[in-house]
Design a protein around this motif. Structure first.
Motif, PDB file in Angstrom:
ATOM      1  N   GLY A   3      -0.395   4.358  16.658  1.00 49.04           N
ATOM      2  CA  GLY A   3      -1.643   3.806  15.944  1.00 49.04           C
ATOM      3  C   GLY A   3      -2.145   2.504  16.528  1.00 49.04           C
ATOM      4  N   ALA A   5      -5.273   0.711  15.513  1.00 46.83           N
ATOM      5  CA  ALA A   5      -6.493  -0.102  14.815  1.00 46.83           C
ATOM      6  C   ALA A   5      -6.030  -1.228  14.412  1.00 46.83           C
ATOM      7  CB  ALA A   5      -6.918   0.818  13.470  1.00 46.83           C
ATOM      8  N   GLY A   8      -2.095  -1.923  15.031  1.00 49.72           N
ATOM      9  CA  GLY A   8      -1.887  -1.722  16.328  1.00 49.72           C
ATOM     10  C   GLY A   8      -2.709  -3.031  17.273  1.00 49.72           C
ATOM     11  N   ARG A  36      -4.720   9.779  18.182  1.00 51.66           N
ATOM     12  CA  ARG A  36      -4.565  11.219  18.392  1.00 51.66           C
ATOM     13  C   ARG A  36      -6.006  11.687  19.128  1.00 51.66           C
ATOM     14  NH1 ARG A  36      -4.186  11.564  11.956  1.00 51.66           N
ATOM     15  NH2 ARG A  36      -5.415   9.650  12.269  1.00 51.66           N
ATOM     16  N   CYS A  72       2.583   1.863  13.814  1.00 53.62           N
ATOM     17  CA  CYS A  72       1.302   1.365  13.137  1.00 53.62           C
ATOM     18  C   CYS A  72       0.706   2.024  12.723  1.00 53.62           C
ATOM     19  CB  CYS A  72       0.780   0.524  14.339  1.00 53.62           C
ATOM     20  SG  CYS A  72       1.623  -0.960  14.882  1.00 53.62           S
ATOM     21  N   THR A  73       0.971   3.141  11.980  1.00 57.85           N
ATOM     22  CA  THR A  73       0.179   4.015  11.369  1.00 57.85           C
ATOM     23  C   THR A  73       0.423   4.112   9.774  1.00 57.85           C
ATOM     24  OG1 THR A  73       2.194   5.896  11.366  1.00 57.85           O
ATOM     25  CG2 THR A  73       0.753   5.869  13.085  1.00 57.85           C
ATOM     26  N   HIS A  78       5.237   7.428   8.741  1.00 58.42           N
ATOM     27  CA  HIS A  78       6.514   6.703   9.028  1.00 58.42           C
ATOM     28  C   HIS A  78       7.583   7.349   9.266  1.00 58.42           C
ATOM     29  CE1 HIS A  78       4.353   2.540   7.500  1.00 58.42           C
ATOM     30  NE2 HIS A  78       3.793   3.307   8.483  1.00 58.42           N
ATOM     31  N   LYS A  96       5.325  -1.835   7.309  1.00 64.33           N
ATOM     32  CA  LYS A  96       5.686  -1.807   5.762  1.00 64.33           C
ATOM     33  C   LYS A  96       4.631  -1.075   5.424  1.00 64.33           C
ATOM     34  CE  LYS A  96       3.065  -3.491   3.919  1.00 64.33           C
ATOM     35  NZ  LYS A  96       1.529  -3.495   4.061  1.00 64.33           N
ATOM     36  N   GLY A 125       8.582  -4.199   9.175  1.00 62.07           N
ATOM     37  CA  GLY A 125       7.673  -4.977   9.599  1.00 62.07           C
ATOM     38  C   GLY A 125       7.071  -5.849   8.303  1.00 62.07           C
ATOM     39  N   TYR A 128       5.821 -11.616   6.851  1.00 62.43           N
ATOM     40  CA  TYR A 128       5.562 -12.726   6.079  1.00 62.43           C
ATOM     41  C   TYR A 128       6.969 -13.666   6.284  1.00 62.43           C
ATOM     42  CZ  TYR A 128       0.830 -11.638   4.995  1.00 62.43           C
ATOM     43  OH  TYR A 128      -0.478 -11.220   5.321  1.00 62.43           O
ATOM     44  N   ASP A 184       1.105  -1.800  -0.768  1.00 66.30           N
ATOM     45  CA  ASP A 184       0.497  -2.407   0.198  1.00 66.30           C
ATOM     46  C   ASP A 184       0.786  -3.900   0.153  1.00 66.30           C
ATOM     47  OD1 ASP A 184      -1.066  -3.094   2.751  1.00 66.30           O
ATOM     48  OD2 ASP A 184      -2.947  -2.635   1.578  1.00 66.30           O
ATOM     49  N   GLU A 221     -12.503  10.557  10.288  1.00 66.62           N
ATOM     50  CA  GLU A 221     -11.387  10.079  10.049  1.00 66.62           C
ATOM     51  C   GLU A 221     -11.379   8.728   9.600  1.00 66.62           C
ATOM     52  OE1 GLU A 221      -7.492   8.835  10.995  1.00 66.62           O
ATOM     53  OE2 GLU A 221      -8.222  10.886  10.896  1.00 66.62           O
ATOM     54  N   TYR A 335      -2.310 -16.480  11.451  1.00 68.64           N
ATOM     55  CA  TYR A 335      -1.768 -15.135  11.044  1.00 68.64           C
ATOM     56  C   TYR A 335      -0.910 -14.423  12.183  1.00 68.64           C
ATOM     57  CZ  TYR A 335      -2.037 -10.203   9.465  1.00 68.64           C
ATOM     58  OH  TYR A 335      -1.668  -9.021   9.022  1.00 68.64           O
TER      59      TYR A 335
HETATM   60  N1  LIG Z   1       2.583  -6.352   7.974  1.00 69.24           N
HETATM   61  C1  LIG Z   1       1.444  -6.506   7.586  1.00 69.24           C
HETATM   62  O1  LIG Z   1       0.907  -7.434   7.042  1.00 69.24           O
HETATM   63  C2  LIG Z   1       0.352  -5.061   7.277  1.00 69.24           C
HETATM   64  C3  LIG Z   1      -1.004  -5.279   7.209  1.00 69.24           C
HETATM   65  C4  LIG Z   1      -1.929  -4.147   7.310  1.00 69.24           C
HETATM   66  C5  LIG Z   1      -1.296  -3.299   7.440  1.00 69.24           C
HETATM   67  N2  LIG Z   1       0.261  -2.813   7.501  1.00 69.24           N
HETATM   68  C6  LIG Z   1       0.850  -1.505   7.411  1.00 69.24           C
HETATM   69  O2  LIG Z   1       0.720  -1.174   8.989  1.00 69.24           O
HETATM   70  C7  LIG Z   1       0.528   0.157   8.874  1.00 69.24           C
HETATM   71  C8  LIG Z   1      -0.954   0.774   9.304  1.00 69.24           C
HETATM   72  O3  LIG Z   1      -1.923  -0.029   8.602  1.00 69.24           O
HETATM   73  P1  LIG Z   1      -3.440  -0.488   9.537  1.00 69.24           P
HETATM   74  O4  LIG Z   1      -3.926  -1.561   8.319  1.00 69.24           O
HETATM   75  O5  LIG Z   1      -3.158  -0.785  10.804  1.00 69.24           O
HETATM   76  O6  LIG Z   1      -4.132   1.018   9.267  1.00 69.24           O
HETATM   77  P2  LIG Z   1      -5.562   1.172  10.122  1.00 69.24           P
HETATM   78  O7  LIG Z   1      -6.195   2.462   9.381  1.00 69.24           O
HETATM   79  O8  LIG Z   1      -6.240   0.298  10.661  1.00 69.24           O
HETATM   80  O9  LIG Z   1      -4.831   2.014  11.487  1.00 69.24           O
HETATM   81  C9  LIG Z   1      -4.009   3.070  11.607  1.00 69.24           C
HETATM   82  C10 LIG Z   1      -3.862   3.901  12.761  1.00 69.24           C
HETATM   83  O10 LIG Z   1      -3.224   4.859  12.887  1.00 69.24           O
HETATM   84  C11 LIG Z   1      -3.535   6.234  13.252  1.00 69.24           C
HETATM   85  N3  LIG Z   1      -2.949   7.244  12.737  1.00 69.24           N
HETATM   86  C12 LIG Z   1      -2.643   7.847  11.816  1.00 69.24           C
HETATM   87  N4  LIG Z   1      -2.020   8.963  11.928  1.00 69.24           N
HETATM   88  C13 LIG Z   1      -1.273   8.916  13.311  1.00 69.24           C
HETATM   89  C14 LIG Z   1      -0.742   9.896  13.979  1.00 69.24           C
HETATM   90  N5  LIG Z   1       0.141  10.662  13.140  1.00 69.24           N
HETATM   91  N6  LIG Z   1      -0.468   9.687  15.100  1.00 69.24           N
HETATM   92  C15 LIG Z   1      -1.170   8.417  15.830  1.00 69.24           C
HETATM   93  N7  LIG Z   1      -1.693   7.551  15.079  1.00 69.24           N
HETATM   94  C16 LIG Z   1      -2.163   8.054  13.907  1.00 69.24           C
HETATM   95  C17 LIG Z   1      -5.003   6.091  12.885  1.00 69.24           C
HETATM   96  O11 LIG Z   1      -5.949   6.826  13.685  1.00 69.24           O
HETATM   97  C18 LIG Z   1      -5.411   4.454  12.939  1.00 69.24           C
HETATM   98  O12 LIG Z   1      -5.692   4.029  14.379  1.00 69.24           O
HETATM   99  C19 LIG Z   1       0.458   0.868   7.171  1.00 69.24           C
HETATM  100  O13 LIG Z   1       1.741   1.267   7.236  1.00 69.24           O
HETATM  101  C20 LIG Z   1       0.110  -0.567   6.683  1.00 69.24           C
HETATM  102  O14 LIG Z   1       0.814  -0.691   5.414  1.00 69.24           O
HETATM  103  C21 LIG Z   1       0.992  -3.803   7.394  1.00 69.24           C
END
Ligand SMILES: NC(=O)c1ccc[n+]([C@@H]2O[C@H](COP(=O)([O-])OP(=O)(O)OC[C@H]3O[C@@H](n4cnc5c(N)ncnc54)[C@H](O)[C@@H]3O)[C@@H](O)[C@H]2O)c1
Length: 391
Positions: A3, A5, A8, A36, A72-73, A78, A96, A125, A128, A184, A221, A335
């Motif tokens: 992942g 985004a 990531g 993907r 990071c998906t 997970h 998380k 993860g 905080y 979330d 997507e 952050y």
């Molecule tokens: N720690 C934090 O403060 C925090 C903040 C935001 C998100 N998160 C967590 O991080 C995770 C991702 O969230 P995000 O905001 O980055 O989402 P996002 O939508 O920005 O990114 C998710 C990415 O995963 C990819 N993806 C989905 N399924 C996949 C697979 N099977 N194989 C490969 N890639 C795949 C998507 O294409 C996308 O690029 C979630 O679990 C979210 O709860 C944590």
């Protein structure tokens, strides 16, 4: 890393930076990023500093030149990725909330426990914990400066979906995200409440609301809505059902006798990332607000009453947690630094053969609270017990 985004990008920055800031016995080499779509994965590798890219996470698990897999998906993938990675002997960092259900989280915690015997480490993860002011607050509690904790008051407030035309991104679909604001945002403050008190919630009563029941379907997507450049505009005339909570509130009791209130919402108009937590104890109180993340408010109730009052600690001194590696006092952090600290702690744990925290079992404990809140909210806010992860 799987992942590329929002998380990531943040994790990539942490992996790229950690050895430049912290003195560690091992060097992180950002090796392979997985996405993907091969073209987008190639572009992400270039932009985020990864040497190679693949389009199926199974290729990462099979590769011998990879030691750590960073997930990071969204939550629906997970469990499958983490369990396969742990079984292949890879250390795992998983975003998380740990999973979308207690069953998945249990399977992940069991896999982590099994892998641990072979020296394989895992970390969830909850970044905080690694904000220096939060780590300082934990130190104050551990040192007894707050005394016996009676109250935990925690909110996590955002406002990015108040527009009813905001599209139905994956964070608003139960099958992808498990739950909404609860999993979330609520997951973070539950983890912080456990971490800061050193205690665990044993029961809750909650309520949830979904203010906007349908939203425009995104084209193709969807990103989770928080990545840089994510669109808030409607993308289609067709609407779909929102299947998660927009806001969840709950009360809780701790094993040690403290009581707590929690609020997690994406509808707090004007609040962008307001994670706030306050603890009141028999000897003092402390309060943190992420929108002022370099500060901690502390009241020492053992001082003469005429001189008491909350004082603002600027958490930028070299003897504050993580700060000796950073800038001179007063030159604050942001952050991304909590993620660099997370990377630091994971590398330190792997190289020293110790378990990093929060473990998958600690993250399972958070999942058990999320589940109890959902059960309570679905049952007219009836009291719902939370068992210990080991039971
Ligand atoms: N720690 C934090 O403060 C925090 C903040 C935001 C998100 N998160 C967590 O991080 C995770 C991702 O969230 P995000 O905001 O980055 O989402 P996002 O939508 O920005 O990114 C998710 C990415 O995963 C990819 N993806 C989905 N399924 C996949 C697979 N099977 N194989 C490969 N890639 C795949 C998507 O294409 C996308 O690029 C979630 O679990 C979210 O709860 C944590």
């Amino acid at each position: 890393m799987v992942g590329h985004a929002f998380m990531g990008a943040v994790h990539s920055q942490a992996w790229r930076t950690v050895n430049h800031v912290f003195d560690l016995p091992a060097r992180v080499e950002p090796a392979v990023v997985c996405g993907r779509d091969p073209q987008r994965a190639a572009a992400a590798a270039e932009r985020l500093g990864w040497a190679d890219h693949v389009s199926d996470w199974r290729e990462l698990v099979a590769r011998e030149d990879i030691d750590v897999i960073d997930i990071c998906t969204p939550g629906d993938s997970h469990a499958e990725i983490a369990i396969a990675a742990l079984r292949a002997g890879k250390h795992v960092l998983c975003e998380k909330p740990l999973a979308n259900s207690v069953d998945e989280a249990r399977a992940m915690a069991a896999a982590a426990e099994q892998a641990r015997i072979a020296g394989v480490r895992s970390l969830c993860g909850f970044n905080y914990r690694r904000v220096p002011a939060i780590a300082l607050l934990r130190r104050l509690v551990e040192d007894g400066r707050l005394g016996e904790i009676r109250h935990v008051r925690a909110v996590y407030l955002q406002d990015w979906i108040t527009d009813p035309e905001y599209p139905l991104v994956w964070r608003l679909r139960r099958e992808k995200a498990g739950s909404g604001a609860l999993g979330d945002l609520g997951a973070h403050i539950i983890d912080l409440a456990h971490y800061l008190t050193g205690d665990r919630l044993t029961g809750v009563t909650g309520l949830s609301e979904t203010f906007v029941p349908t939203r425009p379907l995104p084209q193709g997507e969807s990103q989770g809505g928080l990545a840089a450049g994510a669109s808030g505009a409607a993308e289609s005339a067709e609407r779909g059902e929102v299947t998660v909570d927009d806001a969840t509130l709950f009360l809780g009791r701790f094993a040690g006798g403290a009581v707590a209130t929690f609020e997690a919402t994406r509808f707090a108009t004007g609040r962008k990332n307001a994670l706030r937590i306050e603890l009141n104890g028999s000897r003092g109180s402390a309060a943190f607000d992420f929108e002022r993340l370099n500060e901690l408010e502390f009241l020492d109730a053992t001082q003469p009453s005429a001189e008491q009052g909350f004082r603002r600690i600027l958490v930028t001194e070299a003897d504050h947690p993580y700060l000796s590696a950073w800038w001179p006092p007063g030159h604050g952090l942001g952050y991304e630094h909590s993620f660099i600290h997370q990377a630091r702690d994971l590398v330190a744990a792997i190289t020293s053969g110790q378990d990093p925290h929060p473990s998958f079992t600690e993250a399972l404990q958070v999942q058990l609270v999320l589940d109890a809140v959902e059960r309570s909210a679905a049952d007219g806010s009836a009291w719902a017990s939370v068992i210990a992860a080991g039971e």
